[in-house]
Design a protein around this motif. Structure first.
Motif, PDB file in Angstrom:
ATOM      1  N   UNK A   1      55.084 -97.267  92.379  1.00 12.22           N
ATOM      2  CA  UNK A   1      53.472 -97.018  91.879  1.00 12.22           C
ATOM      3  C   UNK A   1      52.865 -97.283  93.220  1.00 12.22           C
ATOM      4  N   UNK A   2      53.111 -98.137  94.051  1.00 14.01           N
ATOM      5  CA  UNK A   2      52.119 -98.239  95.436  1.00 14.01           C
ATOM      6  C   UNK A   2      52.549 -96.939  96.212  1.00 14.01           C
ATOM      7  N   UNK A   3      53.680 -96.457  96.339  1.00 11.03           N
ATOM      8  CA  UNK A   3      54.073 -95.423  97.067  1.00 11.03           C
ATOM      9  C   UNK A   3      53.420 -94.187  96.657  1.00 11.03           C
ATOM     10  N   UNK A   4      53.496 -93.832  95.454  1.00  8.78           N
ATOM     11  CA  UNK A   4      52.890 -92.830  94.793  1.00  8.78           C
ATOM     12  C   UNK A   4      51.253 -92.698  94.873  1.00  8.78           C
ATOM     13  N   UNK A   5      50.499 -93.792  94.913  1.00 14.72           N
ATOM     14  CA  UNK A   5      49.198 -94.328  94.946  1.00 14.72           C
ATOM     15  C   UNK A   5      48.899 -93.817  96.411  1.00 14.72           C
ATOM     16  N   UNK A   6      49.811 -94.324  97.380  1.00 10.53           N
ATOM     17  CA  UNK A   6      49.236 -94.086  98.429  1.00 10.53           C
ATOM     18  C   UNK A   6      49.309 -92.544  99.160  1.00 10.53           C
ATOM     19  N   UNK A   7      49.792 -91.667  98.357  1.00 12.99           N
ATOM     20  CA  UNK A   7      49.898 -90.399  98.504  1.00 12.99           C
ATOM     21  C   UNK A   7      48.311 -89.823  98.475  1.00 12.99           C
ATOM     22  N   UNK A   8      47.327 -90.523  97.838  1.00 18.53           N
ATOM     23  CA  UNK A   8      45.925 -89.963  97.537  1.00 18.53           C
ATOM     24  C   UNK A   8      45.995 -88.599  96.958  1.00 18.53           C
ATOM     25  N   UNK A   9      46.855 -88.409  95.803  1.00 20.12           N
ATOM     26  CA  UNK A   9      47.051 -86.995  95.207  1.00 20.12           C
ATOM     27  C   UNK A   9      46.517 -87.320  93.711  1.00 20.12           C
ATOM     28  N   UNK A  10      45.521 -86.541  93.700  1.00 22.50           N
ATOM     29  CA  UNK A  10      44.573 -86.776  92.233  1.00 22.50           C
ATOM     30  C   UNK A  10      44.849 -85.531  91.188  1.00 22.50           C
ATOM     31  N   UNK A  11      46.083 -85.025  91.526  1.00 19.75           N
ATOM     32  CA  UNK A  11      46.342 -83.965  90.487  1.00 19.75           C
ATOM     33  C   UNK A  11      46.737 -84.776  89.188  1.00 19.75           C
ATOM     34  N   UNK A  12      46.400 -84.105  88.050  1.00 20.28           N
ATOM     35  CA  UNK A  12      46.603 -84.568  86.666  1.00 20.28           C
ATOM     36  C   UNK A  12      48.024 -85.215  86.507  1.00 20.28           C
ATOM     37  N   UNK A  13      49.064 -84.559  86.891  1.00 17.09           N
ATOM     38  CA  UNK A  13      50.429 -85.011  86.433  1.00 17.09           C
ATOM     39  C   UNK A  13      50.747 -86.208  87.524  1.00 17.09           C
ATOM     40  N   UNK A  14      50.264 -86.379  88.644  1.00 16.85           N
ATOM     41  CA  UNK A  14      50.551 -87.439  89.603  1.00 16.85           C
ATOM     42  C   UNK A  14      49.735 -88.454  88.971  1.00 16.85           C
ATOM     43  N   UNK A  15      48.352 -88.510  88.580  1.00 19.26           N
ATOM     44  CA  UNK A  15      47.659 -89.647  87.894  1.00 19.26           C
ATOM     45  C   UNK A  15      48.331 -90.204  86.488  1.00 19.26           C
ATOM     46  N   UNK A  16      48.975 -89.320  85.882  1.00 21.47           N
ATOM     47  CA  UNK A  16      49.661 -89.724  84.810  1.00 21.47           C
ATOM     48  C   UNK A  16      51.054 -90.528  85.391  1.00 21.47           C
ATOM     49  N   UNK A  17      51.630 -89.874  86.416  1.00 20.95           N
ATOM     50  CA  UNK A  17      52.852 -90.635  86.766  1.00 20.95           C
ATOM     51  C   UNK A  17      52.541 -92.234  87.053  1.00 20.95           C
ATOM     52  N   UNK A  18      51.256 -92.363  87.964  1.00 23.61           N
ATOM     53  CA  UNK A  18      50.938 -93.463  88.246  1.00 23.61           C
ATOM     54  C   UNK A  18      50.796 -94.431  87.148  1.00 23.61           C
ATOM     55  N   UNK A  19      49.855 -93.999  86.115  1.00 25.43           N
ATOM     56  CA  UNK A  19      49.819 -94.730  84.842  1.00 25.43           C
ATOM     57  C   UNK A  19      51.090 -95.005  84.155  1.00 25.43           C
ATOM     58  N   UNK A  20      52.071 -94.376  83.950  1.00 27.28           N
ATOM     59  CA  UNK A  20      53.536 -94.445  83.526  1.00 27.28           C
ATOM     60  C   UNK A  20      54.024 -95.462  84.263  1.00 27.28           C
ATOM     61  N   UNK A  21      54.040 -95.379  85.477  1.00 29.40           N
ATOM     62  CA  UNK A  21      54.808 -96.437  86.362  1.00 29.40           C
ATOM     63  C   UNK A  21      53.929 -97.907  86.264  1.00 29.40           C
ATOM     64  N   UNK A  22      52.822 -97.874  86.221  1.00 32.68           N
ATOM     65  CA  UNK A  22      52.020 -99.218  85.690  1.00 32.68           C
ATOM     66  C   UNK A  22      52.582 -99.624  84.708  1.00 32.68           C
ATOM     67  N   UNK A  23      52.471 -98.916  83.413  1.00 34.79           N
ATOM     68  CA  UNK A  23      52.906 -99.467  82.196  1.00 34.79           C
ATOM     69  C   UNK A  23      54.333 -99.832  82.148  1.00 34.79           C
TER      70      UNK A  23
END
Length: 176
Positions: free
Chosen positions: A129-151
């Protein structure tokens, strides 16, 4: 087809879009962390057969997360990451949480082995999750991926607790 291509021998690899990047690129490291998590869940499928179907579904979702992380730009032909996958995890967390006692303190990961592996997978998930967040990529599918990893890290935590409780072993609470 041979498993090796020799294409990465000089430290570069291809993203989904064909773009060549260094293997130490943050995007490659992020999807590598997700890959490690997928493998951790594979171990858990062996050790926690009652959760096999759930964990396999999560592995499938993580493959899609990984594919999106492995793109530097949107690819129209890729399957979007659906909001329903996040809702599914939330439902599983709520279901399991309702069946175990509330926490009274921080927990020290311990046995049985599957419970400890769930907690280990949780820490790998947090790193991914931290690694994906560090990409600073605000595309919708990346944001959903971050939320998924958090859950998912929350789900892995409650699965670990459930495993301990069902085994009859007392949870090991941190007592400072």
């Amino acid at each position: 087809m041979k498993i090796y291509t020799k294409g990465g021998d000089k430290g570069f690899t291809s993203l989904v879009t064909g773009e060549r990047v260094c293997k130490s690129d943050a995007r490659v490291c992020a999807y590598g962390d997700i890959d490690e998590l997928i493998s951790c869940l594979g171990l858990l499928r062996c050790e926690s057969p009652e959760n096999d179907e759930l964990l396999r579904n999560v592995q499938q979702d993580l493959m899609l997360c990984s594919a999106w992380v492995a793109t530097a730009s949107d690819v129209d032909s890729m399957i979007p990451f659906g909001e329903e996958r996040i809702s599914f995890l939330e439902g599983e967390i709520d279901r399991i949480s309702a069946s175990i006692p509330p926490m009274t303190s921080f927990i020290l990961p311990a046995g049985p082995l599957a419970a400890a592996r769930f907690q280990m997978a949780r820490t790998v998930c947090r790193r991914a999750e931290r690694a994906v967040i560090s990409l600073n990529d605000d595309r919708e599918n990346i944001c959903k991926s971050v939320r998924y990893l958090n859950r998912l890290s929350d789900l892995l935590f409650v699965l670990g607790r459930e495993t301990v409780i069902k085994s009859g072993v007392e949870e090991d609470f941190w007592r400072p």
